[in-house]
Write a protein that holds these residues in place. Structure first.
Motif, PDB file in Angstrom:
ATOM      1  N   HIS A 171       0.810  -1.223   0.000  1.00 25.83           N
ATOM      2  CA  HIS A 171       0.000   0.000   0.000  1.00 25.83           C
ATOM      3  C   HIS A 171       0.842   1.273   0.000  1.00 25.83           C
ATOM      4  O   HIS A 171       0.313   2.361  -0.236  1.00 25.83           O
ATOM      5  CB  HIS A 171      -0.952   0.003   1.199  1.00 25.83           C
ATOM      6  N   MET A 172       2.149   1.173   0.257  1.00 22.91           N
ATOM      7  CA  MET A 172       2.985   2.373   0.172  1.00 22.91           C
ATOM      8  C   MET A 172       3.006   2.934  -1.246  1.00 22.91           C
ATOM      9  O   MET A 172       3.367   4.096  -1.448  1.00 22.91           O
ATOM     10  CB  MET A 172       4.410   2.065   0.642  1.00 22.91           C
ATOM     11  N   TRP A 173       2.588   2.119  -2.234  1.00 19.08           N
ATOM     12  CA  TRP A 173       2.584   2.541  -3.632  1.00 19.08           C
ATOM     13  C   TRP A 173       1.192   2.924  -4.129  1.00 19.08           C
ATOM     14  O   TRP A 173       1.018   3.178  -5.336  1.00 19.08           O
ATOM     15  CB  TRP A 173       3.116   1.409  -4.512  1.00 19.08           C
ATOM     16  N   ASP A 174       0.204   2.982  -3.249  1.00 17.67           N
ATOM     17  CA  ASP A 174      -1.175   3.202  -3.695  1.00 17.67           C
ATOM     18  C   ASP A 174      -1.330   4.442  -4.571  1.00 17.67           C
ATOM     19  O   ASP A 174      -2.080   4.439  -5.555  1.00 17.67           O
ATOM     20  CB  ASP A 174      -2.106   3.318  -2.486  1.00 17.67           C
ATOM     21  N   ARG A 175      -0.627   5.514  -4.229  1.00 14.96           N
ATOM     22  CA  ARG A 175      -0.861   6.778  -4.932  1.00 14.96           C
ATOM     23  C   ARG A 175      -0.123   6.851  -6.266  1.00 14.96           C
ATOM     24  O   ARG A 175      -0.311   7.787  -7.031  1.00 14.96           O
ATOM     25  CB  ARG A 175      -0.483   7.941  -4.018  1.00 14.96           C
ATOM     26  N   GLN A 176       0.713   5.851  -6.563  1.00 13.50           N
ATOM     27  CA  GLN A 176       1.330   5.778  -7.885  1.00 13.50           C
ATOM     28  C   GLN A 176       0.482   4.967  -8.873  1.00 13.50           C
ATOM     29  O   GLN A 176       0.655   5.102 -10.090  1.00 13.50           O
ATOM     30  CB  GLN A 176       2.714   5.110  -7.785  1.00 13.50           C
ATOM     31  N   ILE A 177      -0.418   4.139  -8.367  1.00 16.30           N
ATOM     32  CA  ILE A 177      -1.101   3.162  -9.207  1.00 16.30           C
ATOM     33  C   ILE A 177      -1.954   3.792 -10.315  1.00 16.30           C
ATOM     34  O   ILE A 177      -1.880   3.354 -11.477  1.00 16.30           O
ATOM     35  CB  ILE A 177      -1.943   2.202  -8.341  1.00 16.30           C
ATOM     36  N   PRO A 178      -2.799   4.793 -10.043  1.00 12.94           N
ATOM     37  CA  PRO A 178      -3.663   5.303 -11.114  1.00 12.94           C
ATOM     38  C   PRO A 178      -2.897   5.750 -12.355  1.00 12.94           C
ATOM     39  O   PRO A 178      -3.323   5.468 -13.484  1.00 12.94           O
ATOM     40  CB  PRO A 178      -4.393   6.479 -10.444  1.00 12.94           C
ATOM     41  N   GLU A 179      -1.773   6.400 -12.176  1.00 12.32           N
ATOM     42  CA  GLU A 179      -1.015   6.891 -13.325  1.00 12.32           C
ATOM     43  C   GLU A 179      -0.192   5.780 -13.980  1.00 12.32           C
ATOM     44  O   GLU A 179      -0.152   5.672 -15.214  1.00 12.32           O
ATOM     45  CB  GLU A 179      -0.096   8.041 -12.894  1.00 12.32           C
ATOM     46  N   LEU A 180       0.438   4.947 -13.171  1.00 12.81           N
ATOM     47  CA  LEU A 180       1.303   3.914 -13.744  1.00 12.81           C
ATOM     48  C   LEU A 180       0.521   2.863 -14.519  1.00 12.81           C
ATOM     49  O   LEU A 180       1.034   2.302 -15.502  1.00 12.81           O
ATOM     50  CB  LEU A 180       2.119   3.242 -12.632  1.00 12.81           C
ATOM     51  N   THR A 181      -0.703   2.582 -14.097  1.00 13.36           N
ATOM     52  CA  THR A 181      -1.482   1.553 -14.789  1.00 13.36           C
ATOM     53  C   THR A 181      -1.980   2.010 -16.158  1.00 13.36           C
ATOM     54  O   THR A 181      -2.549   1.213 -16.901  1.00 13.36           O
ATOM     55  CB  THR A 181      -2.685   1.106 -13.932  1.00 13.36           C
TER      56      THR A 181
END
Length: 433
Positions: free
Chosen positions: A33-43
């Motif tokens: 979950h430390m990466w949650d805020r990167q997911i929308p853009e990276l996906t």
């Protein structure tokens, strides 16, 4: 969880099934979950694979005591889900796993980003001491101080919900797996191998990181042939959480432009473009001087003939058991009179006896403590009590050893031993505030 020789890691996928895979590796004490805020853009461009370290985030508690083992478990998990080639971004311990992949399995790796990483994380003593604290007090002291290590003071004060989330993330980690992860970091040292990393690499660091800061980042950039540096202002160690937009932008730019082509299966070779001149990503002030010193390559030594000299193995074991600081002091104080004795005990006590496979280090500590009580060697008892804690004995187990010694070695000797051990245990197991 697959019941195999190499236990699988807990993981999740996000993003389109047909996109190239980008793996995000977590830091010690965190979850995916430390990466949650990167997911929308990276996906938007990649199929994101995130994993938890053993015993973290509710993952099965199968401890892994080395970065090599963690990388092997990751590859076994990827093999099981059919992922052969991927980009990789990892934070701290997750970054160490990325370095291991780049060194030992370069054919699997298309591109690499190392975040808050280092070729060597602090000192082995620091991480083994942290293991002693956790073994004695549980994870609560580490959890309470995690925000101080992970975030800038301003961020922690302005984001109490995220700060509390960080504390709870550590608090719910399996203590045994946390301790073995500390052991993995204690033994990780790839300073002499950085030049063999051939994958395009972004080294990303928070400007205010006090754990693995800009100095460590510049050492990585100096050593890795195709590496670029990005310093994120106003961020500390857990920079993907503290400055998510900046980190996401840097990852998108790196993995969009630096994705090495796959090996040619017919020739076993890869077409590698000429390495660009080293540069710092935009918005980072240029360096005014050399970014790091590069140690000269070690001379190749001829293979020894006959039985190997146990000195090097003994020095390694001696450092692991007694700590670098203690051994450094002992060796530094040696002179022409005492130097031969230091060499003798390193070679025979540590290289011949302590390194034998017949007893584990916990058992050897029990025997050693008892023998020192019997001989009345209280100075030696002090630092071997420290060693026993590092070798995995708890204060209660040390107490039981001394009680047993009282019966067979005498109450007066055990009385002195309890005083010495009590003081050492108090010093070694009291968490820093």
């Amino acid at each position: 969880m697959s019941e195999t020789t190499t236990p699988a890691l807990q993981y999740r996928f996000d993003g389109p099934d047909d996109a190239p895979v980008l793996i995000l590796g977590p830091s010690l004490g965190t979850t995916w979950h430390m990466w949650d805020r990167q997911i929308p853009e990276l996906t938007k461009q990649w199929r994101i694979f995130r994993f938890d370290l053993p015993g973290h985030g509710g993952a099965p508690a199968y401890p892994a005591g080395s970065v090599t083992e963690l990388a092997a478990r990751l590859l076994a998990t990827l093999d099981a889900v059919g992922v052969q080639r991927f980009g990789y971004a990892g934070c701290a311990l997750g970054g160490a796993i990325g370095v291991e992949l780049a060194l030992r399995h370069p054919e699997r790796l298309a591109s690499l980003a190392l975040i808050a990483a280092s070729p060597r994380f602090g000192t082995a003593d620091e991480f083994r001491q942290r293991g002693v604290i956790v073994r004695t007090n549980g994870l609560d002291p580490i959890a309470r101080t995690s925000p101080d290590r992970w975030f800038t003071g301003g961020f922690a004060a302005a984001q109490p919900a995220i700060t509390e989330w960080a504390v709870q993330m550590v608090r719910t980690t399996d203590p045994g797996c946390y301790i073995t992860s500390c052991e993995a970091l204690a033994s990780f040292d790839v300073r002499s191998e950085l030049g063999r990393i051939g994958v395009p690499t972004l080294v990303l660091v928070g400007s205010d990181d006090q754990v693995t800061g800009p100095a460590e980042a510049r050492t990585l950039v100096a050593g890795i042939p195709d590496a670029r540096l990005a310093v994120v202002p106003g961020a500390s160690h857990l920079v993907p959480v503290e400055q998510p937009a900046a980190v996401t932008d840097l990852l998108v730019r790196h993995f969009s432009t630096a994705w090495q082509p796959a090996y040619d299966s017919t020739t076993g070779q890869i077409a590698i473009p000429a390495a660009p001149a080293k540069q710092v990503l935009a918005a980072v002030p240029p360096q005014t001087g050399p970014i790091a010193e590069i140690a000269p390559a070690a001379a190749v030594q001829p293979e020894p003939m006959g039985r190997p000299d146990p000195y090097d193995a003994g020095l390694k074991v001696r450092r692991e058991v007694l700590g670098d600081a203690h051994v450094d002091r002992a060796l530094a104080s040696a002179d022409e009179f005492s130097g031969d004795f230091q060499e003798f005990i390193t070679r025979y006590a540590w290289g011949e006896i302590w390194d034998r496979p017949g007893l584990d280090r916990r058992a050897r500590s029990c025997v050693t403590l008892t023998a020192l009580v019997a001989g009345g060697h209280m100075d030696e008892l002090a630092f071997h009590t420290r060693a026993a804690l590092r070798n995995g004995l708890t204060p209660n187990e040390i107490k039981e050893v001394l009680l047993q010694a009282a019966v067979y070695c005498g109450v007066p000797a055990a009385n002195s031993a309890f005083k010495v051990a009590q003081q050492v245990i108090r010093e070694e197991t009291t968490p820093e505030e």
